[in-house]
Design a protein around this motif. Structure first.
Motif, mmCIF file in Angstrom:
data_model
loop_
_atom_site.group_PDB
_atom_site.id
_atom_site.type_symbol
_atom_site.label_atom_id
_atom_site.label_comp_id
_atom_site.label_asym_id
_atom_site.label_seq_id
_atom_site.Cartn_x
_atom_site.Cartn_y
_atom_site.Cartn_z
ATOM 1 N N ALA A 14 0.856 -1.194 0.000
ATOM 2 C CA ALA A 14 0.000 0.000 0.000
ATOM 3 C C ALA A 14 0.889 1.240 0.000
ATOM 4 C CB ALA A 14 -0.917 -0.011 1.218
ATOM 5 N N LEU A 15 0.629 2.162 -0.935
ATOM 6 C CA LEU A 15 1.504 3.321 -1.073
ATOM 7 C C LEU A 15 1.525 4.176 0.194
ATOM 8 C CD1 LEU A 15 0.838 4.387 -4.777
ATOM 9 C CD2 LEU A 15 2.715 3.017 -3.849
ATOM 10 N N ASP A 16 0.406 4.224 0.916
ATOM 11 C CA ASP A 16 0.394 5.043 2.134
ATOM 12 C C ASP A 16 1.220 4.410 3.255
ATOM 13 O OD1 ASP A 16 -1.264 2.963 2.874
ATOM 14 O OD2 ASP A 16 -3.071 4.197 3.068
ATOM 15 N N SER A 17 1.599 3.123 3.085
ATOM 16 C CA SER A 17 2.414 2.474 4.104
ATOM 17 C C SER A 17 3.850 2.980 4.107
ATOM 18 C CB SER A 17 2.422 0.952 3.892
ATOM 19 O OG SER A 17 3.128 0.596 2.721
ATOM 20 N N PHE A 18 4.234 3.701 3.066
ATOM 21 C CA PHE A 18 5.596 4.229 2.988
ATOM 22 C C PHE A 18 5.743 5.562 3.738
ATOM 23 C CE2 PHE A 18 5.315 1.388 -0.651
ATOM 24 C CZ PHE A 18 6.519 0.713 -0.585
ATOM 25 N N GLY A 19 4.621 6.082 4.265
ATOM 26 C CA GLY A 19 4.695 7.298 5.059
ATOM 27 C C GLY A 19 4.590 8.570 4.249
ATOM 28 N N PRO A 20 4.954 9.717 4.872
ATOM 29 C CA PRO A 20 4.836 11.024 4.215
ATOM 30 C C PRO A 20 5.644 11.070 2.914
ATOM 31 C CG PRO A 20 5.341 11.265 6.548
ATOM 32 C CD PRO A 20 5.504 9.819 6.233
ATOM 33 N N THR A 21 5.188 11.888 1.981
ATOM 34 C CA THR A 21 5.837 11.982 0.671
ATOM 35 C C THR A 21 6.209 13.419 0.354
ATOM 36 O OG1 THR A 21 3.721 12.283 -0.471
ATOM 37 C CG2 THR A 21 4.501 10.018 -0.195
ATOM 38 N N VAL A 22 7.054 13.555 -0.652
ATOM 39 C CA VAL A 22 7.415 14.857 -1.181
ATOM 40 C C VAL A 22 7.369 14.753 -2.705
ATOM 41 C CG1 VAL A 22 9.882 14.320 -1.131
ATOM 42 C CG2 VAL A 22 9.144 16.700 -1.196
ATOM 43 N N SER A 23 6.895 15.796 -3.355
ATOM 44 C CA SER A 23 6.796 15.794 -4.812
ATOM 45 C C SER A 23 8.149 16.135 -5.428
ATOM 46 C CB SER A 23 5.738 16.812 -5.270
ATOM 47 O OG SER A 23 5.630 16.818 -6.680
ATOM 48 N N MET A 24 8.582 15.292 -6.362
ATOM 49 C CA MET A 24 9.862 15.530 -7.045
ATOM 50 C C MET A 24 9.843 14.765 -8.363
ATOM 51 S SD MET A 24 12.697 13.056 -5.237
ATOM 52 C CE MET A 24 12.783 14.089 -3.801
ATOM 53 N N PRO A 32 8.146 8.791 -1.243
ATOM 54 C CA PRO A 32 8.212 8.724 0.221
ATOM 55 C C PRO A 32 9.470 9.410 0.758
ATOM 56 C CG PRO A 32 7.556 6.601 -0.682
ATOM 57 C CD PRO A 32 7.960 7.455 -1.848
ATOM 58 N N GLU A 33 9.290 10.198 1.807
ATOM 59 C CA GLU A 33 10.418 10.934 2.385
ATOM 60 C C GLU A 33 11.529 9.988 2.855
ATOM 61 O OE1 GLU A 33 8.965 13.415 5.480
ATOM 62 O OE2 GLU A 33 8.045 14.887 4.115
ATOM 63 N N LYS A 34 11.157 8.797 3.295
ATOM 64 C CA LYS A 34 12.178 7.883 3.829
ATOM 65 C C LYS A 34 13.092 7.329 2.732
ATOM 66 C CE LYS A 34 9.500 3.540 3.884
ATOM 67 N NZ LYS A 34 8.978 2.480 4.782
ATOM 68 N N LEU A 35 12.711 7.552 1.478
ATOM 69 C CA LEU A 35 13.549 7.110 0.366
ATOM 70 C C LEU A 35 14.469 8.212 -0.149
ATOM 71 C CD1 LEU A 35 10.969 5.044 -1.746
ATOM 72 C CD2 LEU A 35 12.439 4.270 0.130
ATOM 73 N N LEU A 36 14.360 9.413 0.412
ATOM 74 C CA LEU A 36 15.116 10.540 -0.131
ATOM 75 C C LEU A 36 16.613 10.392 0.074
ATOM 76 C CD1 LEU A 36 12.874 13.615 0.733
ATOM 77 C CD2 LEU A 36 12.845 12.118 -1.267
ATOM 78 N N GLN A 37 17.023 9.552 1.015
ATOM 79 C CA GLN A 37 18.464 9.361 1.210
ATOM 80 C C GLN A 37 19.119 8.735 -0.004
ATOM 81 O OE1 GLN A 37 19.336 6.101 4.081
ATOM 82 N NE2 GLN A 37 17.106 5.770 4.129
ATOM 83 N N TRP A 38 18.306 8.121 -0.885
ATOM 84 C CA TRP A 38 18.847 7.510 -2.098
ATOM 85 C C TRP A 38 18.507 8.319 -3.354
ATOM 86 C CZ3 TRP A 38 16.146 3.706 1.111
ATOM 87 C CH2 TRP A 38 17.028 3.052 1.984
ATOM 88 N N ALA A 39 17.916 9.470 -3.179
ATOM 89 C CA ALA A 39 17.587 10.313 -4.328
ATOM 90 C C ALA A 39 18.777 11.200 -4.670
ATOM 91 C CB ALA A 39 16.362 11.170 -4.026
#
Length: 631
Positions: free
Chosen positions: A504-514, A617-624
């Motif tokens: 579920a996409l909402d399970s990844f937590g808060p997001t940011v548009s990029m 998801p914000e938690k993935l931004l460390q790899w962006a």
């Protein structure tokens, strides 16, 4: 016989006892000849291969031959052989190229003349069987249709082909590596091919090197993928790399061309000559693997390659291992390209500056269409499109940021309507909208002929393939017929699916548009009228989100206003590559030279999709990573 590069190139004990080193020197008709000499000179190789052909090239050569201005082969391929023949002879490097086009016998004779004049100890051969234009024309003339056994990609008989025998320029079937292997078995050093499959020269080299059977499907499939990865030259070693923005620009100014070290089990290592530019990494190789494939089953006339378990692993600097490819018997049919004269086309280009750009474009189109209606010309156009290219930036910092351009794309059966359109635009000069200015060069507005590519398939058993060895003086010394594959496997329905058990996409937590491209890379290309697009990550955490997010419906949304209901889309996954792959059918129109699109070969499609803003998801931004724009 030993060589100066330390390899015996198939002579003596080395053949089959170590990986065969195959260097590719060309991925298209414009590739310069000196790239072959570089690949031959910069380090040890057993084979040099080159791919100079694409669909439109065949039509170009046919038109040139009909006009008495060509011999059917690609001039840059011939230049490559001329520049490299001394090194080839000295180092005993074997060469296999498809640049013979419609005249492989003519290029082979040119090679023989050069060899004779220099006294080189080299044997030249050429491959025949791919050119079936006489059969196509004969069937159209006698029966008004193509042979009943010829089908389109959907399996429908071509009973309504919209061209006549007189309009057909060329027709070539895609043949595989069988004639190449037969030529090597009989002593050929240089083999000139016409329309063999792009990967066939590499396949043929490895097949002969190890003496594989034509039922060694896993090995053949591995060599097929090795060929697929290196046949576009520097695409595997840094060019056309969508992740380039994370590295110094100097890395990619002059990318070295790739080498495949194919092993006995069909796996390979992709590398390049030491000291050359570019880079060979998991990402550059993945980009090329997902380029212009049909999905998870990749077809060839010698083998069917299953890509589901493909693995790509870095082994060292500029060394990447490709493995896990499985093979099955080939399909009973092979790709068939028919080219016919489409008529005439022209492009009229004009620039608009700044303020209220979209309204200016609308006014310009209304003016021109109104005049064409008054003159009774509108119905004489097969295609007449008014395209606005670009968007003017708000509060621009310079004139370029304020400029969009109008592209009027027109096609007609005869040149007169296109010439009238150009004159009409000139007549309308003083009535133009505000801010319009023309480019200095108006030659694109003049009518020029264009060719239509008609994709089809035909039974492999109807192909009469052979290889011909020449002797001193250019006469044919021996000819060897080539048998067809011993077994076939029918084409199955192509797989297409969304991911199983998506998160579920909402399970990844808060997001940011990029931009999607901040977190995934990939590559796209054309398959006739269709575009393929592969997108991947190198992080398991990102993969879990990517496979769940990038659904069939989501891709349609990302295509945006370019999506049309008549298009069809397929989706598969490559879990070990952490890649999602799509094919979108029909999006390139008639494809290649007769497409109305600016990006008529789909090369920019993936970067268009990557430019779309999505919720990451914000938690993935460390790899962006960030998009770099130096303007």
């Amino acid at each position: 016989m030993p060589t100066t590069n330390g390899l015996s190139n198939g002579h003596g004990d080395a053949r089959g006892t170590r990986p065969v080193r195959i260097a590719n020197c060309s991925g298209g008709q414009m590739e310069p000849g000196w790239q072959m000499r570089k690949q031959a000179s910069l380090g040890p190789v057993d084979f040099i291969t080159g791919d100079w052909l694409a669909e439109n090239n065949i039509a170009q050569e046919a038109a040139a031959m009909d006009a008495g201005k060509g011999e059917g082969f690609k001039k840059n391929c011939w230049e490559a052989l001329q520049l490299s023949m001394d090194v080839i002879a000295e180092r005993r490097i074997k060469v296999i190229v498809n640049g013979g086009g419609l005249g492989p016998q003519n290029m082979a004779r040119r090679c023989q003349e050069l060899i004779d004049s220099k006294g080189y100890d080299l044997t030249v051969a050429y491959v025949s069987g791919d050119n079936i234009v006489d059969r196509v024309r004969s069937s159209l003339k006698e029966h008004g249709k193509l042979p009943d056994s010829f089908q389109d990609g959907s399996g429908n008989n071509h009973r309504d082909a919209k061209f006549t025998a007189d309009e057909v320029l060329a027709s070539t079937a895609y043949i595989g590596a069988r004639a190449i292997v037969k030529g090597l078995e009989n002593g050929a050093d240089i083999i000139i091919c016409g329309r063999v499959a792009d990967a066939a020269p590499i396949m043929g080299a490895a097949w002969w090197w190890y003496g594989w059977s034509d039922t060694d499907y896993d090995r053949l499939a591995g060599a097929f993928l090795a060929g697929h990865i290196i046949e576009c030259s520097a695409y595997a070693s840094g060019s056309n790399f969508s992740g380039f923005n994370r590295f110094p620009l100097e890395t990619f100014i002059d990318s070295g061309f790739p080498i495949a070290e194919v092993e006995k089990d069909g796996s390979c290592v992709i590398t390049k000559h030491e000291g050359t530019g570019g880079m060979v990494t998991e990402e550059t190789v993945k980009c090329q693997l997902v380029y212009e494939i049909q999905g998870n089953v990749y077809l060839n006339s010698d083998v069917k390659a299953l890509l589901d378990d493909a693995e790509i692993k870095q082994e060292g600097k500029d060394r990447v291992r490709v493995s896990g490819i499985k093979g099955r018997p080939p399909p009973p049919t092979t790709k068939l390209a028919i080219f016919f004269q489409g008529g005439y086309e022209a492009q009229n280009l004009a620039n608009f500056a700044g303020y209220s750009s979209r309204r200016k474009h609308k006014l310009y189109e209304a003016q021109i269409r109104g005049r064409l209606d008054e003159m009774g010309l509108t119905k004489q156009f097969d295609i007449l499109e008014f395209q606005m290219v670009g968007n003017a930036r708000d509060n621009p910092r310079n004139m370029f940021e304020s400029t969009t351009y109008s592209r009027i794309f027109a096609q007609a059966k005869i040149p007169e309507p296109l010439s009238a359109l150009k004159l009409l635009l000139a007549d309308n000069t003083q009535q133009k909208p505000s801010g319009l200015h023309w480019a200095q060069d108006m030659r694109t507005a003049d009518p020029k002929t264009f060719y239509v590519y008609y994709p089809a398939i035909m039974p492999q058993d109807e192909i009469e393939e052979a290889v011909h060895l020449l002797e001193e003086g250019g006469k044919t010394k021996q000819s060897f017929a080539v048998t067809r594959p011993p077994a076939y496997e029918d084409l199955e329905e192509r797989e297409s699916y969304d991911t199983q058990n998506p998160a579920a996409l909402d399970s990844f937590g808060p997001t940011v548009s990029m931009p999607l491209g901040n977190i995934v890379i990939g590559r796209s290309g054309d398959k006739g009228p269709n575009v393929n697009c592969g997108l991947f990550t190198d992080r398991a955490e990102v993969w879990e989100w990517l496979r769940s997010f990038l659904t069939l419906e989501q891709m349609k949304q990302l295509v945006g206003q370019d999506w049309k209901d008549q298009f069809r889309i397929e989706r598969v996954e490559f879990p070990k590559l952490m890649a999602v792959h799509f094919v979108i059918y029909g999006i390139l129109g008639r494809g290649v030279s007769s497409s109305t699109l600016l990006d008529n070969r789909g090369k920019g499609f993936t970067d268009y999709i990557r430019a779309k803003h999505v919720d990451v998801p914000e938690k993935l931004l460390q790899w962006a990573w960030e998009e770099h724009d130096d303007l």
